[in-house]
Design a protein around this motif. Structure first.
Motif, PDB file in Angstrom:
ATOM      1  N   ASP A 220       0.766  -1.237   0.000  1.00  0.00           N
ATOM      2  CA  ASP A 220       0.000   0.000   0.000  1.00  0.00           C
ATOM      3  C   ASP A 220       0.800   1.292   0.000  1.00  0.00           C
ATOM      4  OD1 ASP A 220       0.979   0.150   2.584  1.00  0.00           O
ATOM      5  OD2 ASP A 220      -0.961  -0.165   3.556  1.00  0.00           O
ATOM      6  N   LEU A 222       2.306   2.521   2.471  1.00  0.00           N
ATOM      7  CA  LEU A 222       2.322   3.072   3.825  1.00  0.00           C
ATOM      8  C   LEU A 222       3.186   2.218   4.744  1.00  0.00           C
ATOM      9  CD1 LEU A 222      -1.458   4.010   4.144  1.00  0.00           C
ATOM     10  CD2 LEU A 222       0.460   5.521   3.611  1.00  0.00           C
ATOM     11  N   ASP A 223       2.705   1.007   5.029  1.00  0.00           N
ATOM     12  CA  ASP A 223       3.435   0.166   5.963  1.00  0.00           C
ATOM     13  C   ASP A 223       3.536  -1.288   5.516  1.00  0.00           C
ATOM     14  OD1 ASP A 223       0.820  -0.575   6.256  1.00  0.00           O
ATOM     15  OD2 ASP A 223       0.699  -0.182   8.409  1.00  0.00           O
ATOM     16  N   VAL A 249       3.973   7.107  -4.801  1.00  0.00           N
ATOM     17  CA  VAL A 249       4.610   6.964  -3.497  1.00  0.00           C
ATOM     18  C   VAL A 249       6.028   6.447  -3.693  1.00  0.00           C
ATOM     19  CG1 VAL A 249       4.543   5.697  -1.313  1.00  0.00           C
ATOM     20  CG2 VAL A 249       2.435   6.588  -2.309  1.00  0.00           C
ATOM     21  N   ILE A 341       7.511  -1.478  -0.903  1.00  0.00           N
ATOM     22  CA  ILE A 341       6.591  -0.404  -0.561  1.00  0.00           C
ATOM     23  C   ILE A 341       6.075   0.261  -1.836  1.00  0.00           C
ATOM     24  CG2 ILE A 341       6.397   1.850   0.551  1.00  0.00           C
ATOM     25  CD1 ILE A 341       8.447   0.904   2.585  1.00  0.00           C
ATOM     26  N   GLY A 342       4.769   0.440  -1.927  1.00  0.00           N
ATOM     27  CA  GLY A 342       4.175   1.121  -3.061  1.00  0.00           C
ATOM     28  C   GLY A 342       4.263   0.359  -4.361  1.00  0.00           C
TER      29      GLY A 342
END
Length: 374
Positions: A220, A222-223, A249, A341-342
């Motif tokens: 996502d 984010l985390d 992101v 991530i992303g």
């Protein structure tokens, strides 16, 4: 031969290739595949299978060494008895008993109700233990009867975890010391070697997704992330990753002090704009088989430009130096902390560096999973 015939021949050759063939048992590496639901589970302890789109993924099994081995517990389902288990008790507790297809432990709170089982293992190999507990049982895995050196867990509900055998004999103990009657069932131990990627924290798990025929895991931005646990790699490795950036992101493939717009296995020294030479600066990068810069802070933006948002690509890093000293220099002993991530992740092959033919096979295989012909 026409273009269609050539493409069909290429597709058949890619389909016939098995990346596992390049991994001898002693060779380091990693091969994970988001399209193979048989190697994914919704939780990190391999108890809930992935069956469709939109489900969380807490565990991705490393496919390079062949997956799960045979069952090592001869009577873990307790269909009709407790044969094979050594039953005992202390103080005034009762010994475990068979009860309607489960093992019931019978402590009265003043002593322990115990069951032990000896299994044959191979020193240095990774095994997965799992089962179901209703009540207050603990499970221990050790090198001697009653030992607790390899694995310890209090049990309630479905459970699972990994241990590494240290010899040819390994012992399992189920133990209850509380007065409420408890039971266990479906105790299983299987060889499960590899650098499996897991995420124990439910909100940080990716989700399964599809784009046409392409199956992926969406992280996502984010985390969401996953980690292998302690992993040993080598000084000369190639990596091929099929994926797409799912947003603008910032995306990373190796956690560093300062996130960059995009980088692969490179570490930026905090505030200095320099790259760890051992991991990233001497590595050759490519996108869909075309070499691009990316080893320095100044040229890393060119790698980001070649890695567009919303387009599936195969990212490639050749001749990575992932020895423990270099890996540890950027604060990692495992693969995956901060990775993905992303991204919409399709496939990863991390293997000992190969020749041009081997690299092309890995590139094509990963690309095929992402709908690309490379």
């Amino acid at each position: 031969m026409g273009r269609l015939g050539l493409l069909n021949r290429l597709a058949n050759a890619v389909a016939a290739y098995n990346p596992a063939a390049q991994f001898a048992p002693a060779l380091p590496g990693l091969w994970v595949d988001a399209s193979d639901y048989a190697t994914l589970t919704q939780d990190s302890i391999a108890t809930t299978a992935v069956t469709g789109v939109g489900q969380t993924v807490g565990l991705m099994l490393d496919k390079r060494l062949g997956g799960r081995g045979p069952e090592l517990v001869s009577n873990g389902t307790f269909d009709s008895n407790l044969t094979g288990w050594i039953l005992s008790q202390t103080a005034t507790a009762g010994i475990p008993t068979w009860n309607a297809g489960v093992m019931q432990t019978n402590s009265d709170g003043s002593g322990f109700s115990r069951a032990d089982l000896e299994i044959t293992t191979v020193a240095g190999k990774k095994y997965y233990i799992s089962g179901l507990s209703n009540g207050n049982n603990n499970i221990y895995v050790g090198t001697v009867q009653g030992g607790q050196t390899l694995f310890v867990q209090g049990l309630l509900g479905l459970f699972g975890g990994f241990f590494v055998a240290s010899g040819t004999t390994t012992w399992i103990r189920i133990e209850d010391g509380l007065p409420t009657a408890s039971s266990v069932d479906n105790i299983s131990v299987k060889l499960l070697e590899g650098n499996h990627i897991s995420q124990a924290t439910a909100p940080a798990r990716p989700l399964t997704g599809t784009s046409g025929a392409i199956q992926y895991l969406t992280f996502d931005g984010l985390d969401d992330n996953g980690m292998t646990g302690a992993a040993t790699f080598s000084a000369n490795m190639d990596c091929f990753i099929a994926l797409r950036r799912n947003s603008s992101v910032l995306s990373v493939l190796c956690a560093g002090s300062v996130p960059a717009s995009a980088y692969m296995f490179a570490h930026e020294t905090a505030g200095a704009g320099t790259i760890s030479a051992g991991v990233g600066a001497s590595t050759t990068y490519a996108v869909n088989g075309v070499d691009v810069p990316g080893g320095t802070a100044a040229t890393r933006a060119q790698l980001a430009t070649a890695w567009p948002v919303s387009q599936f690509v195969v990212l490639e890093a050749r001749n990575l130096d992932l020895t423990s000293a270099n890996w540890g220099a950027i604060g990692l002993s495992n693969f995956g902390a901060g990775n993905f991530i992303g991204m919409d992740f399709v496939q990863m092959i991390l293997a000992p560096a190969g020749d041009a033919t081997a690299r092309q096979k890995n590139r094509q295989y990963a690309g095929n999973k992402a709908g690309l012909t490379l």
